[in-house]
Write an enzyme that holds these catalytic residues in place. Sequence first.
Site, PDB file in Angstrom:
ATOM      1  N   ASP A  24      65.507  18.946  23.547  1.00 29.27           N
ATOM      2  CA  ASP A  24      65.730  19.884  24.659  1.00 29.27           C
ATOM      3  C   ASP A  24      67.131  19.711  25.250  1.00 29.27           C
ATOM      4  O   ASP A  24      67.689  18.621  25.226  1.00 29.27           O
ATOM      5  CB  ASP A  24      64.660  19.643  25.733  1.00 29.27           C
ATOM      6  CG  ASP A  24      64.533  20.814  26.697  1.00 29.27           C
ATOM      7  OD1 ASP A  24      65.066  21.901  26.398  1.00 29.27           O
ATOM      8  OD2 ASP A  24      63.896  20.634  27.746  1.00 29.27           O
ATOM      9  N   HIS A  41      72.583  25.346  20.294  1.00 29.27           N
ATOM     10  CA  HIS A  41      71.586  25.159  19.231  1.00 29.27           C
ATOM     11  C   HIS A  41      72.275  24.690  17.954  1.00 29.27           C
ATOM     12  O   HIS A  41      71.800  23.802  17.257  1.00 29.27           O
ATOM     13  CB  HIS A  41      70.844  26.466  18.959  1.00 29.27           C
ATOM     14  CG  HIS A  41      70.060  26.973  20.133  1.00 29.27           C
ATOM     15  ND1 HIS A  41      69.274  26.160  20.910  1.00 29.27           N
ATOM     16  CD2 HIS A  41      69.947  28.224  20.674  1.00 29.27           C
ATOM     17  CE1 HIS A  41      68.711  26.881  21.871  1.00 29.27           C
ATOM     18  NE2 HIS A  41      69.099  28.134  21.751  1.00 29.27           N
ATOM     19  N   LEU A 135      61.148   9.169   4.161  1.00 27.94           N
ATOM     20  CA  LEU A 135      60.773   9.673   5.489  1.00 27.94           C
ATOM     21  C   LEU A 135      60.061  11.000   5.325  1.00 27.94           C
ATOM     22  O   LEU A 135      60.487  11.853   4.546  1.00 27.94           O
ATOM     23  CB  LEU A 135      62.049   9.891   6.337  1.00 27.94           C
ATOM     24  CG  LEU A 135      61.847  10.460   7.736  1.00 27.94           C
ATOM     25  CD1 LEU A 135      61.277   9.392   8.680  1.00 27.94           C
ATOM     26  CD2 LEU A 135      63.159  10.988   8.321  1.00 27.94           C
TER      27      LEU A 135
HETATM   28  C1  IPE Z   1      60.317  22.847  24.456  1.00 28.50           C
HETATM   29  O1  IPE Z   1      61.478  23.115  25.168  1.00 28.50           O
HETATM   30  C2  IPE Z   1      60.337  23.503  23.106  1.00 28.50           C
HETATM   31  C3  IPE Z   1      61.264  22.952  22.131  1.00 28.50           C
HETATM   32  C4  IPE Z   1      62.058  21.931  22.305  1.00 28.50           C
HETATM   33  C5  IPE Z   1      61.263  23.599  20.857  1.00 28.50           C
HETATM   34  P1  IPE Z   1      61.581  24.343  26.184  1.00 28.50           P
HETATM   35  O2  IPE Z   1      62.953  24.300  26.726  1.00 28.50           O
HETATM   36  O3  IPE Z   1      61.143  25.588  25.512  1.00 28.50           O
HETATM   37  O4  IPE Z   1      60.511  23.962  27.290  1.00 28.50           O
HETATM   38  P2  IPE Z   1      60.455  24.314  28.845  1.00 28.50           P
HETATM   39  O5  IPE Z   1      60.543  25.803  28.953  1.00 28.50           O
HETATM   40  O6  IPE Z   1      61.617  23.635  29.494  1.00 28.50           O
HETATM   41  O7  IPE Z   1      59.159  23.747  29.314  1.00 28.50           O
HETATM   42  C1  IPE Z   2      66.043  23.276  23.150  1.00 27.47           C
HETATM   43  O1  IPE Z   2      67.086  23.630  23.993  1.00 27.47           O
HETATM   44  C2  IPE Z   2      65.951  24.173  21.926  1.00 27.47           C
HETATM   45  C3  IPE Z   2      64.797  25.071  21.923  1.00 27.47           C
HETATM   46  C4  IPE Z   2      63.873  25.133  22.835  1.00 27.47           C
HETATM   47  C5  IPE Z   2      64.682  25.983  20.813  1.00 27.47           C
HETATM   48  P1  IPE Z   2      66.938  24.762  25.096  1.00 27.47           P
HETATM   49  O2  IPE Z   2      67.352  26.056  24.497  1.00 27.47           O
HETATM   50  O3  IPE Z   2      65.581  24.734  25.694  1.00 27.47           O
HETATM   51  O4  IPE Z   2      68.026  24.279  26.161  1.00 27.47           O
HETATM   52  P2  IPE Z   2      67.892  24.273  27.737  1.00 27.47           P
HETATM   53  O5  IPE Z   2      66.613  23.580  28.084  1.00 27.47           O
HETATM   54  O6  IPE Z   2      67.905  25.709  28.167  1.00 27.47           O
HETATM   55  O7  IPE Z   2      69.084  23.509  28.209  1.00 27.47           O
HETATM   56 MG    MG Z   3      64.763  23.757  27.252  1.00 24.23          MG
END
Ligand code: IPE
Ligand code: IPE
Ligand code: MG
Length: 247
Positions: A24, A41, A135
């Site tokens: 995240d 990403h 792995l």
């Molecule tokens: C969780 O992160 C999903 C992934 C890392 C794929 P999100 O960014 O989507 O989750 P919330 O919205 O902060 O709970």
């Molecule tokens: C995690 O990063 C990747 C996915 C959920 C696909 P985010 O896109 O949720 O990044 P933040 O949380 O907005 O910083």
């Molecule tokens: Mg996120």
Amino acid sequence: MASELLDRIRLSGDVPEHVAIIMDGNGRWARARGLPRHRGHREGMKSVREVIEGCVEAGVRILTLFAFSTENWQRPPQEVSALMSLLQLYARKERAELRRQGVEVHVLGELDRVDPTTRRAVDTIVEGTRGGSELRLNLMISYGGREEILRSARELARCVVAGELALEDIDEDVFAATLFTAELPDPDLLIRTSGEHRLSNFLLWQLAYTELHVSSVLWPDFTREHLFEAVLDYQRRERRFGRVSAP
Ligand code: IPE
Ligand code: IPE
Ligand code: MG
């Protein structure tokens, strides 16, 4: 630095067999640099490489990465398609290297919702890495814990209605065998990056007794050293599973 941490891991007891990561913070990483979210990403792919190599070095056997949740389908269409394109790029660019490293890739989730081009890319990485024995890497795509549990409930109900299964035979093992993670042990360690303290619908059944480690580092900045710190943190825990400590 990495090798010092590895030495400490080796001296500190059991390494987690199965590590799961909620990757995240990509969007915040990009925003802090005035970049569009998809750049975050893309940068996150480097961290995926880092943790795969780190797991192999530390002796972790199974790595499960949350790459795209069922809820992430509700993001703006351009972000969803950027994430799907990135998956295709990942499959194309990394397949040979993963194979060389002995990484066997599995892709788990509601893949019916994924577009055919991405599906094909995903299939090539799964087929191209089959048999890797260093792995096992699970990429969780279009995955949601509640949906997974519902799927299992429906499947078991179907078996009971069809007379293939007795109601009283449904126990934890039978239930777990119907999940995406069927033949795998539950994660020993869950890492979530970017400082968020929530599960966001990840592996709700499987995380019942998993040790949690929240790192404040945003995913694109996450390195193998951060992984090793998380493993060392895990090694300091006492896992009691509801029992009392050994005297
Ligand atoms: C969780 O992160 C999903 C992934 C890392 C794929 P999100 O960014 O989507 O989750 P919330 O919205 O902060 O709970
Ligand atoms: C995690 O990063 C990747 C996915 C959920 C696909 P985010 O896109 O949720 O990044 P933040 O949380 O907005 O910083
Ligand atoms: Mg996120």
